[in-house]
Design a protein around this motif. Structure first.
Motif, PDB file in Angstrom:
ATOM      1  N   GLU A   1       0.804  -1.221   0.000  1.00  0.00           N
ATOM      2  CA  GLU A   1       0.000   0.000   0.000  1.00  0.00           C
ATOM      3  C   GLU A   1       0.843   1.279   0.000  1.00  0.00           C
ATOM      4  O   GLU A   1       0.315   2.371  -0.236  1.00  0.00           O
TER       5      GLU A   1
ATOM      6  N   THR B   1       2.005  -2.842  -6.293  1.00  0.00           N
ATOM      7  CA  THR B   1       0.915  -2.074  -6.906  1.00  0.00           C
ATOM      8  C   THR B   1       1.496  -0.864  -7.625  1.00  0.00           C
ATOM      9  O   THR B   1       2.677  -0.549  -7.481  1.00  0.00           O
TER      10      THR B   1
ATOM     11  N   GLU C   1      -3.730   1.292  -6.699  1.00  0.00           N
ATOM     12  CA  GLU C   1      -5.026   0.647  -6.955  1.00  0.00           C
ATOM     13  C   GLU C   1      -4.904  -0.589  -7.838  1.00  0.00           C
ATOM     14  O   GLU C   1      -5.825  -1.406  -7.887  1.00  0.00           O
TER      15      GLU C   1
ATOM     16  N   THR D   1      -7.508  -4.376 -10.713  1.00  0.00           N
ATOM     17  CA  THR D   1      -7.556  -3.541  -9.509  1.00  0.00           C
ATOM     18  C   THR D   1      -7.497  -4.404  -8.250  1.00  0.00           C
ATOM     19  O   THR D   1      -7.956  -5.552  -8.240  1.00  0.00           O
TER      20      THR D   1
ATOM     21  N   SER E   1      -9.225  -3.793  -5.633  1.00  0.00           N
ATOM     22  CA  SER E   1     -10.608  -3.943  -5.174  1.00  0.00           C
ATOM     23  C   SER E   1     -11.307  -5.095  -5.885  1.00  0.00           C
ATOM     24  O   SER E   1     -12.121  -5.803  -5.281  1.00  0.00           O
ATOM     25  N   GLU E   2     -10.977  -5.307  -7.160  1.00  0.00           N
ATOM     26  CA  GLU E   2     -11.560  -6.430  -7.908  1.00  0.00           C
ATOM     27  C   GLU E   2     -11.124  -7.763  -7.304  1.00  0.00           C
ATOM     28  O   GLU E   2     -11.935  -8.684  -7.149  1.00  0.00           O
TER      29      GLU E   2
ATOM     30  N   VAL F   1      -9.994  -8.301  -4.185  1.00  0.00           N
ATOM     31  CA  VAL F   1     -10.569  -8.431  -2.834  1.00  0.00           C
ATOM     32  C   VAL F   1     -12.034  -8.843  -2.919  1.00  0.00           C
ATOM     33  O   VAL F   1     -12.487  -9.748  -2.197  1.00  0.00           O
ATOM     34  N   GLU F   2     -12.784  -8.213  -3.815  1.00  0.00           N
ATOM     35  CA  GLU F   2     -14.205  -8.549  -3.972  1.00  0.00           C
ATOM     36  C   GLU F   2     -14.374  -9.985  -4.454  1.00  0.00           C
ATOM     37  O   GLU F   2     -15.258 -10.712  -3.980  1.00  0.00           O
TER      38      GLU F   2
ATOM     39  N   LYS G   1     -13.892 -12.286  -1.620  1.00  0.00           N
ATOM     40  CA  LYS G   1     -15.046 -12.280  -0.716  1.00  0.00           C
ATOM     41  C   LYS G   1     -16.223 -13.069  -1.270  1.00  0.00           C
ATOM     42  O   LYS G   1     -16.924 -13.761  -0.523  1.00  0.00           O
TER      43      LYS G   1
ATOM     44  N   TYR H   1      -4.374  -7.641   2.972  1.00  0.00           N
ATOM     45  CA  TYR H   1      -4.595  -6.278   2.488  1.00  0.00           C
ATOM     46  C   TYR H   1      -5.376  -5.504   3.543  1.00  0.00           C
ATOM     47  O   TYR H   1      -6.413  -5.974   4.023  1.00  0.00           O
ATOM     48  N   LYS H   2      -4.856  -4.338   3.913  1.00  0.00           N
ATOM     49  CA  LYS H   2      -5.510  -3.471   4.905  1.00  0.00           C
ATOM     50  C   LYS H   2      -5.880  -4.232   6.184  1.00  0.00           C
ATOM     51  O   LYS H   2      -7.029  -4.228   6.633  1.00  0.00           O
TER      52      LYS H   2
END
Length: 355
Positions: free
Chosen positions: A182, A222, A228, A281, A283-284, A286-287, A290, A314-315
């Motif tokens: 990050e 990244t 991102e 990404t 976020s892609e 991570v989603e 999930k 992540y985070k």
């Protein structure tokens, strides 16, 4: 004792170290073969390469490699098949990339025949060092660095091109757990991330050390601007499988044009595996982790070929990948290594026989 192969002088070592090597328990890159190739750039041109006994290098303290980091390298492997034939995997791609890297660092480019004939002469002399154990190979490290002297911040006037070899076992053992970075970046637009410059790897060590202290083995790099987009995995290119589609980022100023990477893309497409080369990404990913659509992540490079990723952080959150019975990683690695070791047909023309 000396000989000549393709105008390349061969000066053989007086004794061999091979009888002291335990080929059943080889670490990666810790044992070195009897000989190396050496070629000097002097007076504005590359001199004829020589194969000489593996030995130390003497440099002046003012050699520019120490001060301005003009250094590039490649990674390759040689294999023996069941009939003791010696094979390389796409060696001209390594030669081309070495010159692309050299040009970016203002290092004089090498003639193709110096690289290819020199490499083959070296392998002919040290062919007994190529292991035949499953998973082992002769790792080959071509590199070029500034040997010219001076404190002035400018390109050197002298360089050395060397190829060393090391009989080696597997690079990684088991799956790898990674941390998505990050803060730090391995490269930037307009920089040297696409080159195999030594400094690229030096800059990775500290963030990787921080990740190791947190319980991870490697870092997912990244982009330098927004962090991102996923770009590389440690010192390797990265692939992500979402549902049945294999995705990898496009090459750029920041991402190395990996030879294993493009071989995987071509092989996967030929096998009917959906492949997308596009930005990915964080976020892609991570989603997908999930909702269960993230099936696999793996690194790809010469040393490990393919290194599966078992989970990522992540985070401050950790995500485990599913343990699948049949994975793209295992299938593609076997297909590539079977081609490399002459256990399967090579419809792509990737295999190169050393004669």
């Amino acid at each position: 004792m000396s000989a000549i192969i393709n105008d390349i002088e061969i000066i053989k070592a007086k004794t061999t170290k091979i009888n002291d090597v335990d080929f059943d328990n080889l670490k990666f890159g810790h044992v070195f073969s009897d000989h190396m190739l050496e070629c000097n750039y002097e007076n504005g041109k590359w001199q004829t390469p020589k194969v000489v006994p593996y030995q130390g290098i003497t440099l002046d303290p003012s050699a520019k490699i120490f001060h301005y980091g003009q250094s590039v390298f490649e990674g390759m492997k040689a294999y023996k098949d069941a009939d003791k034939n010696v094979w390389l995997f796409r060696p001209l791609e390594n030669f081309k990339r070495l010159n692309i890297s050299s040009k970016r660092l203002a290092i004089p480019e090498l003639p193709e025949n110096y690289f290819m004939d020199g490499l083959q002469a070296l392998l002919e002399v040290d062919k007994d060092w190529i292991p035949t154990n499953e998973g082992s190979s002769l790792y080959i490290r071509p590199f070029v660095f500034a040997s010219g002297n001076g404190f002035h911040a400018s390109p050197a006037d002298a360089y050395k091109f060397i190829i060393c070899t090391a009989p080696s076992g597997s690079y990684f053992a088991g799956d790898v757990k990674v941390l998505i970075e990050e803060k730090y970046s391995r490269s930037a637009n307009g920089g040297v991330g696409f080159a195999k410059a030594g400094g690229n790897y030096a800059g990775q060590f500290y963030p990787t050390q921080l990740a190791i202290e947190k319980g991870y083995q490697q870092v997912i790099w990244t982009d330098d601007n927004t962090h991102e987009y996923i770009e590389e995995a440690g010192a390797m290119n990265i692939f992500v499988r979402i549902n049945d589609t294999l995705i990898t980022g496009p090459t750029s100023d920041r991402i190395l044009d990996g030879i294993t990477r493009k071989s995987i893309i071509e092989l996967a497409k030929s096998e009917g595996i959906p492949v997308e080369v596009r930005k990915i990404t964080v976020s892609e990913v991570v989603e997908a982790a999930k909702n269960g659509s993230l099936k696999e992540m793996f690194g790809a490079g010469t040393a490990a070929v393919i290194s599966p990723i078992s989970g990522f952080g992540y985070k401050e959150a950790d995500y485990d990948l599913p343990q699948l019975e049949d994975t793209y990683a295992a299938y593609l690695k076997k297909r590539i290594t079977d081609i490399q070791t002459n256990k399967a047909e090579d419809p792509f023309g990737w295999r190169f026989q050393v004669k």
